[in-house]
Design an enzyme around this catalytic site. Structure first.
Site, PDB file in Angstrom:
ATOM      1  N   SER A 129      42.541  37.926  42.288  1.00 49.78           N
ATOM      2  CA  SER A 129      42.067  38.473  41.016  1.00 49.78           C
ATOM      3  C   SER A 129      40.581  38.197  40.889  1.00 49.78           C
ATOM      4  CB  SER A 129      42.800  37.816  39.837  1.00 49.78           C
ATOM      5  OG  SER A 129      42.225  38.215  38.608  1.00 49.78           O
ATOM      6  N   TYR A 142      45.407  30.492  35.371  1.00 50.12           N
ATOM      7  CA  TYR A 142      45.447  31.715  36.180  1.00 50.12           C
ATOM      8  C   TYR A 142      44.230  31.795  37.093  1.00 50.12           C
ATOM      9  CZ  TYR A 142      45.958  36.658  37.365  1.00 50.12           C
ATOM     10  OH  TYR A 142      46.114  37.849  38.046  1.00 50.12           O
TER      11      TYR A 142
END
Length: 267
Positions: A129, A142
């Site tokens: 990501s 995350y």
């Protein structure tokens, strides 16, 4: 010979888009899902696999090899989101996120590397990501889990290169998928010191996902990576500003970049 592809998390979102795109390009595609029997609309086979269960990983990989005789491309796509003030995220949820986003992909790579070494060929694509390149407020866990997978990939590439195996990262920005509905949200606690800021940031994050890019852009990017004889270490897929934010992090003083992020999230 058509290449054999295994995609974790292939029943929805980015994984499904990649699988469908590659299927139409003539690849032999296998997707995975924890409960494949519940998925009725997949145009490629789905195999049971839970990235937190080593036995299910080994069984899924063995099934693909037994059916197709080889395994050319593995796309570590399965992952989960998590949001919240770090102080208020239960520790077991933090560990659960790392089990899925980091240790799961590691176990998948361990399971497929023996076959790829035997073949003297193979490609592993880890879906990370853009959030993994920076610490984002209320997305600390995350960002950390995806950033760790980026570094694992950098190291492992060098360890397996002599076997003819290539490993790369592809980092998406915001895409219009169902990830927001599936991620763990630490609740916005009434009276919490973080109530107002976290509540507003959560709303902003959900809006970014809802207005995100078409997942087919990720599918096209993955296809191009597969077609590349010598893949790069890192790929980024997203709108210009998301990719440019990584460049800014490299060139701006830390506190200037931090101020820019805080302004973006109205903190």
């Amino acid at each position: 010979m058509n290449k054999v592809v295994l995609i974790t998390g292939g029943s929805s979102g980015i994984g499904k888009s990649i699988g469908e795109f590659l299927h139409h390009k003539g690849f032999v595609v296998y997707g995975t899902s924890r409960n494949p029997e519940r998925i009725l609309n997949s145009i490629f086979p789905l195999i049971a696999l839970d990235v937190q269960d080593s036995d299910s990983i080994q069984a899924a990989v063995a099934k693909v090899i037994a059916t197709s005789g080889r395994l050319d491309v593995v796309i570590n796509n399965a992952g989960v989101g998590i949001t919240g003030p770090l102080e208020e995220i239960p520790t077991h949820e933090i560990k659960n996120n790392f089990e899925t986003n980091l240790f799961g992909p590691i176990e998948v790579m361990k399971a497929v590397l023996p076959q790829m070494r035997t073949q003297q060929s193979g490609l592993i694509i880890n879906v990370t990501s853009i959030a993994g390149y920076m610490g984002l407020p209320y997305r600390s866990v995350y960002s950390a889990s995806k950033g760790a997978l980026e570094l694992i990939t950098e190291a492992l590439r060098m360890e397996v290169k002599s076997f003819g195996v290539h490993i790369t990262n592809v980092a998406p920005g915001d895409f219009a998928t169902n990830i927001a509905s599936g991620r763990f949200h630490a609740p916005v606690l009434r009276g919490s010191a973080y109530e107002a800021q976290y509540g507003n940031t959560l709303k902003t994050m959900d809006e970014h996902v809802d207005s995100g890019s078409n997942p087919n852009k990720m599918a096209e990017a993955v296809y191009q990576i597969i077609q590349t004889p010598e893949p790069k270490i890192h790929y980024k897929v997203g709108v210009f500003l998301q990719k440019f934010s990584i460049v800014l992090k490299r060139i701006l003083p830390d506190k200037v970049y931090e101020k820019m992020l805080m302004s973006h999230y109205n903190l």
